[in-house]
Design a protein around this motif. Structure first.
Motif, mmCIF file in Angstrom:
data_model
loop_
_atom_site.group_PDB
_atom_site.id
_atom_site.type_symbol
_atom_site.label_atom_id
_atom_site.label_comp_id
_atom_site.label_asym_id
_atom_site.label_seq_id
_atom_site.Cartn_x
_atom_site.Cartn_y
_atom_site.Cartn_z
ATOM 1 N N MET A 1 0.838 -1.172 0.000
ATOM 2 C CA MET A 1 0.000 0.000 0.000
ATOM 3 C C MET A 1 0.888 1.242 0.000
ATOM 4 O O MET A 1 1.886 1.287 0.710
ATOM 5 C CB MET A 1 -0.901 -0.033 1.226
ATOM 6 C CG MET A 1 -2.156 0.760 1.062
ATOM 7 S SD MET A 1 -3.266 0.591 2.474
ATOM 8 C CE MET A 1 -4.232 -0.799 1.990
ATOM 9 N N SER A 2 0.525 2.251 -0.750
ATOM 10 C CA SER A 2 1.374 3.437 -0.880
ATOM 11 C C SER A 2 1.242 4.359 0.332
ATOM 12 O O SER A 2 0.234 4.346 1.046
ATOM 13 C CB SER A 2 1.005 4.210 -2.147
ATOM 14 O OG SER A 2 -0.249 4.839 -1.980
ATOM 15 N N VAL A 3 2.270 5.173 0.523
ATOM 16 C CA VAL A 3 2.277 6.137 1.626
ATOM 17 C C VAL A 3 1.136 7.128 1.462
ATOM 18 O O VAL A 3 0.469 7.505 2.435
ATOM 19 C CB VAL A 3 3.643 6.872 1.674
ATOM 20 C CG1 VAL A 3 3.607 7.994 2.685
ATOM 21 C CG2 VAL A 3 4.744 5.903 2.002
ATOM 22 N N ALA A 4 0.893 7.571 0.241
ATOM 23 C CA ALA A 4 -0.168 8.544 -0.007
ATOM 24 C C ALA A 4 -1.539 8.002 0.392
ATOM 25 O O ALA A 4 -2.432 8.768 0.743
ATOM 26 C CB ALA A 4 -0.169 8.941 -1.481
ATOM 27 N N ARG A 5 -1.662 6.697 0.377
ATOM 28 C CA ARG A 5 -2.959 6.096 0.708
ATOM 29 C C ARG A 5 -3.164 5.934 2.219
ATOM 30 O O ARG A 5 -4.276 6.064 2.717
ATOM 31 C CB ARG A 5 -3.067 4.754 0.017
ATOM 32 C CG ARG A 5 -4.405 4.148 0.167
ATOM 33 C CD ARG A 5 -4.736 3.279 -0.965
ATOM 34 N NE ARG A 5 -6.125 2.900 -0.774
ATOM 35 C CZ ARG A 5 -6.836 2.327 -1.661
ATOM 36 N NH1 ARG A 5 -6.318 2.073 -2.825
ATOM 37 N NH2 ARG A 5 -8.068 2.007 -1.427
ATOM 38 N N VAL A 6 -2.098 5.643 2.949
ATOM 39 C CA VAL A 6 -2.239 5.380 4.384
ATOM 40 C C VAL A 6 -1.870 6.576 5.266
ATOM 41 O O VAL A 6 -2.217 6.593 6.443
ATOM 42 C CB VAL A 6 -1.407 4.152 4.814
ATOM 43 C CG1 VAL A 6 -1.890 2.908 4.126
ATOM 44 C CG2 VAL A 6 0.062 4.366 4.578
ATOM 45 N N ALA A 7 -1.187 7.570 4.724
ATOM 46 C CA ALA A 7 -0.731 8.701 5.541
ATOM 47 C C ALA A 7 -1.866 9.475 6.211
ATOM 48 O O ALA A 7 -1.710 9.909 7.351
ATOM 49 C CB ALA A 7 0.129 9.636 4.702
ATOM 50 N N PRO A 8 -3.011 9.698 5.590
ATOM 51 C CA PRO A 8 -4.081 10.434 6.278
ATOM 52 C C PRO A 8 -4.636 9.722 7.506
ATOM 53 O O PRO A 8 -5.311 10.345 8.318
ATOM 54 C CB PRO A 8 -5.167 10.575 5.200
ATOM 55 C CG PRO A 8 -4.442 10.472 3.915
ATOM 56 C CD PRO A 8 -3.323 9.511 4.177
ATOM 57 N N ALA A 9 -4.348 8.436 7.677
ATOM 58 C CA ALA A 9 -4.853 7.714 8.850
ATOM 59 C C ALA A 9 -4.246 8.243 10.142
ATOM 60 O O ALA A 9 -4.925 8.278 11.172
ATOM 61 C CB ALA A 9 -4.572 6.225 8.704
ATOM 62 N N ALA A 10 -2.989 8.660 10.125
ATOM 63 C CA ALA A 10 -2.343 9.157 11.353
ATOM 64 C C ALA A 10 -3.005 10.435 11.863
ATOM 65 O O ALA A 10 -3.386 10.505 13.045
ATOM 66 C CB ALA A 10 -0.854 9.360 11.121
ATOM 67 N N PRO A 11 -3.194 11.490 11.035
ATOM 68 C CA PRO A 11 -3.892 12.664 11.545
ATOM 69 C C PRO A 11 -5.348 12.371 11.904
ATOM 70 O O PRO A 11 -5.887 12.966 12.841
ATOM 71 C CB PRO A 11 -3.814 13.680 10.411
ATOM 72 C CG PRO A 11 -2.811 13.178 9.468
ATOM 73 C CD PRO A 11 -2.648 11.722 9.703
ATOM 74 N N ALA A 12 -5.995 11.466 11.180
ATOM 75 C CA ALA A 12 -7.383 11.132 11.511
ATOM 76 C C ALA A 12 -7.451 10.472 12.889
ATOM 77 O O ALA A 12 -8.340 10.773 13.691
ATOM 78 C CB ALA A 12 -7.975 10.222 10.446
ATOM 79 N N ALA A 13 -6.504 9.576 13.179
ATOM 80 C CA ALA A 13 -6.466 8.937 14.495
ATOM 81 C C ALA A 13 -6.147 9.960 15.586
ATOM 82 O O ALA A 13 -6.739 9.919 16.677
ATOM 83 C CB ALA A 13 -5.431 7.817 14.498
ATOM 84 N N THR A 14 -5.254 10.887 15.297
ATOM 85 C CA THR A 14 -4.943 11.944 16.253
ATOM 86 C C THR A 14 -6.166 12.808 16.513
ATOM 87 O O THR A 14 -6.438 13.212 17.644
ATOM 88 C CB THR A 14 -3.777 12.805 15.726
ATOM 89 O OG1 THR A 14 -2.650 11.963 15.512
ATOM 90 C CG2 THR A 14 -3.412 13.898 16.703
ATOM 91 N N PHE A 15 -6.933 13.090 15.461
ATOM 92 C CA PHE A 15 -8.150 13.882 15.605
ATOM 93 C C PHE A 15 -9.143 13.175 16.525
ATOM 94 O O PHE A 15 -9.719 13.797 17.421
ATOM 95 C CB PHE A 15 -8.757 14.117 14.217
ATOM 96 C CG PHE A 15 -10.005 14.951 14.237
ATOM 97 C CD1 PHE A 15 -9.941 16.317 14.400
ATOM 98 C CD2 PHE A 15 -11.245 14.353 14.093
ATOM 99 C CE1 PHE A 15 -11.084 17.088 14.419
ATOM 100 C CE2 PHE A 15 -12.399 15.110 14.112
ATOM 101 C CZ PHE A 15 -12.323 16.479 14.276
ATOM 102 N N VAL A 16 -9.309 11.871 16.339
ATOM 103 C CA VAL A 16 -10.246 11.114 17.164
ATOM 104 C C VAL A 16 -9.789 11.112 18.622
ATOM 105 O O VAL A 16 -10.603 11.317 19.537
ATOM 106 C CB VAL A 16 -10.401 9.671 16.626
ATOM 107 C CG1 VAL A 16 -11.167 8.788 17.597
ATOM 108 C CG2 VAL A 16 -11.096 9.698 15.274
ATOM 109 N N THR A 17 -8.503 10.903 18.875
ATOM 110 C CA THR A 17 -8.022 10.909 20.259
ATOM 111 C C THR A 17 -8.099 12.307 20.869
ATOM 112 O O THR A 17 -8.329 12.445 22.068
ATOM 113 C CB THR A 17 -6.585 10.370 20.361
ATOM 114 O OG1 THR A 17 -5.734 11.135 19.515
ATOM 115 C CG2 THR A 17 -6.521 8.910 19.976
#
Length: 90
Positions: A1-17
């Protein structure tokens, strides 16, 4: 899986926490008389900015060399630190 595809998961997880943490402190402020409640004004734009920055960074990463990205991010971090230092109360 490419970085461009999974990179938004980190800020989204930070937003949820962040939402969970702000909610916890909001609940604590109901039970305590001290100043415990979060400062709500800067929270939404900072969270949204982090999410947008994560998505934008993932899109720019293949287009820029690593040295260019390091210089760009370092310059932005230094500018943010300088701005906070100038605005800090004496």
């Amino acid at each position: 899986m490419s970085v461009a595809r999974v990179a938004p998961a980190a800020p989204a997880a930070t937003f949820v926490t962040s939402v969970a943490g702000a909610g916890a402190f909001a609940l604590l402020s109901l039970a305590d008389t001290g100043d415990v409640a979060p400062d709500w004004y800067p929270w939404p734009p900072c969270g949204l900015g982090g999410l947008i920055g994560g998505c934008l960074g993932a899109r720019l990463q293949p287009c820029l060399p690593a040295t260019g990205l390091r210089l760009l991010l370092g310059s932005l971090a230094a500018a943010a630190v300088a701005l906070h230092a100038v605005q800090a109360p004496a």
